[in-house]
Design a protein around this motif. Structure first.
Motif, mmCIF file in Angstrom:
data_model
loop_
_atom_site.group_PDB
_atom_site.id
_atom_site.type_symbol
_atom_site.label_atom_id
_atom_site.label_comp_id
_atom_site.label_asym_id
_atom_site.label_seq_id
_atom_site.Cartn_x
_atom_site.Cartn_y
_atom_site.Cartn_z
ATOM 1 N N GLN A 1 -8.490 -1.241 5.363
ATOM 2 C CA GLN A 1 -8.631 -2.450 4.554
ATOM 3 C C GLN A 1 -8.713 -3.697 5.432
ATOM 4 O O GLN A 1 -9.578 -4.565 5.236
ATOM 5 C CB GLN A 1 -7.429 -2.535 3.606
ATOM 6 C CG GLN A 1 -7.482 -3.656 2.581
ATOM 7 C CD GLN A 1 -6.219 -3.667 1.731
ATOM 8 O OE1 GLN A 1 -5.117 -3.567 2.246
ATOM 9 N NE2 GLN A 1 -6.397 -3.781 0.419
ATOM 10 N N ASN B 1 0.828 -1.210 0.000
ATOM 11 C CA ASN B 1 0.000 0.000 0.000
ATOM 12 C C ASN B 1 0.865 1.263 0.000
ATOM 13 O O ASN B 1 0.511 2.262 -0.628
ATOM 14 C CB ASN B 1 -0.934 -0.005 1.208
ATOM 15 C CG ASN B 1 -2.019 -1.057 1.098
ATOM 16 O OD1 ASN B 1 -2.415 -1.442 0.001
ATOM 17 N ND2 ASN B 1 -2.504 -1.543 2.228
ATOM 18 N N TYR C 1 -5.104 3.565 4.915
ATOM 19 C CA TYR C 1 -5.759 2.626 3.999
ATOM 20 C C TYR C 1 -5.534 1.191 4.443
ATOM 21 O O TYR C 1 -6.455 0.356 4.361
ATOM 22 C CB TYR C 1 -5.236 2.823 2.580
ATOM 23 C CG TYR C 1 -5.873 1.875 1.588
ATOM 24 C CD1 TYR C 1 -7.179 2.083 1.149
ATOM 25 C CD2 TYR C 1 -5.186 0.759 1.110
ATOM 26 C CE1 TYR C 1 -7.778 1.214 0.259
ATOM 27 C CE2 TYR C 1 -5.776 -0.121 0.224
ATOM 28 C CZ TYR C 1 -7.068 0.122 -0.197
ATOM 29 O OH TYR C 1 -7.674 -0.745 -1.082
#
Length: 372
Positions: A85, A20, A81
């Motif tokens: 996630q 990421n 994120y």
């Protein structure tokens, strides 16, 4: 009994975050590269002899230096994120149900952040400094058409300038070297000046006891002049035209971005021996040292707004708050560095306060939100 995080799970969390981070960094760098290239194209449109390949190359050469500026944002956004996630896929719920605490599964991600900070200091910063130095040389040659190139080494000041108007009308460039500088008057001692033609052949050398920067020229006193094929000559005074000012000379040494982390301590020592103010350089050096801690703090900041989004209301609001906090940290860091550069606060306080405060805030927030 307290469980320990397995190696496979720790690797999974670390690899997920690394992927990421690479994506977030790539997106940010692509956007910046696009805008930088457009700006370079706008500047190059005033010149007819600059190819598009050179513009693309110059934009690429700026990326490592710009990347270091946006690294904290890439760390923050990718961490937000990643936690969002993992929460959305219920993976963190499973980990919590197995009896692991929030600190255990934060550990691998924080370790990656610290590793990225160390890698930035040891490798990316030196590469970025070298690339930026080449970019500035290309910019000077093709866009700015600057005539002066200045550097400070252990053996003293070196200056190169294009020779437009001197007593040597065949001279195309001049290299000036001074072993010692008296500031703030910019009086040079033990000066050597070399005059070259268009083919870089030496035309003349002068050695002077002292030189002073006046309004539009260097004035050399007690000069010994040597021309190619002629006898030495003693001259009381020689004048060399220049478009440099004292402010130009001081500003040329003020930006540390083109200096590698590994050469900064030696360069700072050299500048201090010469009499220059090294506050900005020392703040930059301490800020680099603090980067691993800053990256770890940004991950903690991300964790405060994204770890338990499946149980909390206003997810978008919380994530936006985290992004806003990231920008607040950036502006706080810039503000404190400006205060340090102006000698209003100590150097260590200017460089280390943002990561320490951010880290403590993240720790306090997680302790408040989490029960594990």
């Amino acid at each position: 009994m307290k469980l320990s995080l397995s190696g496979k799970l720790a690797r999974y969390l670390a690899v997920t975050y690394i992927k990421n981070f690479i994506v977030a960094l790539g997106i940010l760098l692509s956007i910046i590269y696009l805008f930088d290239t457009v700006e370079l194209l706008r500047r190059a449109s005033k010149h007819d002899d600059i190819p598009i390949t050179l513009i693309l190359q110059m934009g690429f050469l700026k990326l490592p230096e710009v990347g270091q500026i946006i690294f904290p944002f890439a760390i923050l956004f990718s961490a937000i994120y990643t936690f969002w996630q993992l929460s959305r896929r219920q993976e963190l719920t499973v980990v919590r149900s197995a009896g692991f605490s929030v600190w255990q599964f934060l550990g691998p991600v924080i370790a990656v952040g610290i590793l990225i900070g160390a890698l930035n200091i040891a490798v990316i910063n030196p590469v970025g400094a070298a690339f930026l130095g080449k970019f500035e040389r290309l910019e000077s040659e093709h866009l700015s058409h600057r005539k002066n190139y200045i550097t400070m080494l252990d053996e003293g000041l070196w200056l190169r300038q294009i020779d437009d108007d001197t007593q040597d009308h065949n001279s195309a460039s001049v290299i000036l070297h001074a072993k010692d500088i008296n500031l703030p008057a910019w009086k040079l001692n033990d000066v050597m000046v070399l005059f070259f033609d268009d083919n870089d052949s030496l035309l003349r050398r002068i050695d002077a006891k002292t030189a002073e920067l006046e309004n539009g020229y260097w004035g050399f006193h007690d000069v010994l002049s040597n021309r190619t094929g002629e006898a030495s000559e003693n001259i009381p005074y020689v004048r060399l035209s220049t478009d440099l000012t004292a402010e130009d000379l001081e500003e040329s040494f003020s930006s540390p971005a083109t200096l590698s982390f590994w050469v900064l301590p030696k360069f700072i020592k050299t500048m201090e021996m010469t009499g220059f103010d090294t506050t900005q350089l020392r703040i930059h050096y301490q800020t680099l040292l603090a980067q691993p801690l800053m990256f770890a703090a940004m991950i903690l900041l991300a964790a405060t707004v994204s770890l338990r989004v499946q149980r909390m209301q206003g997810t978008l609001k919380l994530v936006s708050l985290g992004v806003g906090a990231g920008f607040l940290v950036f502006f706080l860091s810039s503000f404190l560095q400006a205060l340090g550069a102006s000698h209003q606060i100590p150097i260590l306080l200017a460089a280390w306060t943002p990561p320490i405060v951010t880290g403590l805030f993240g720790l306090a927030a997680i302790l408040n939100l989490e029960d594990g």
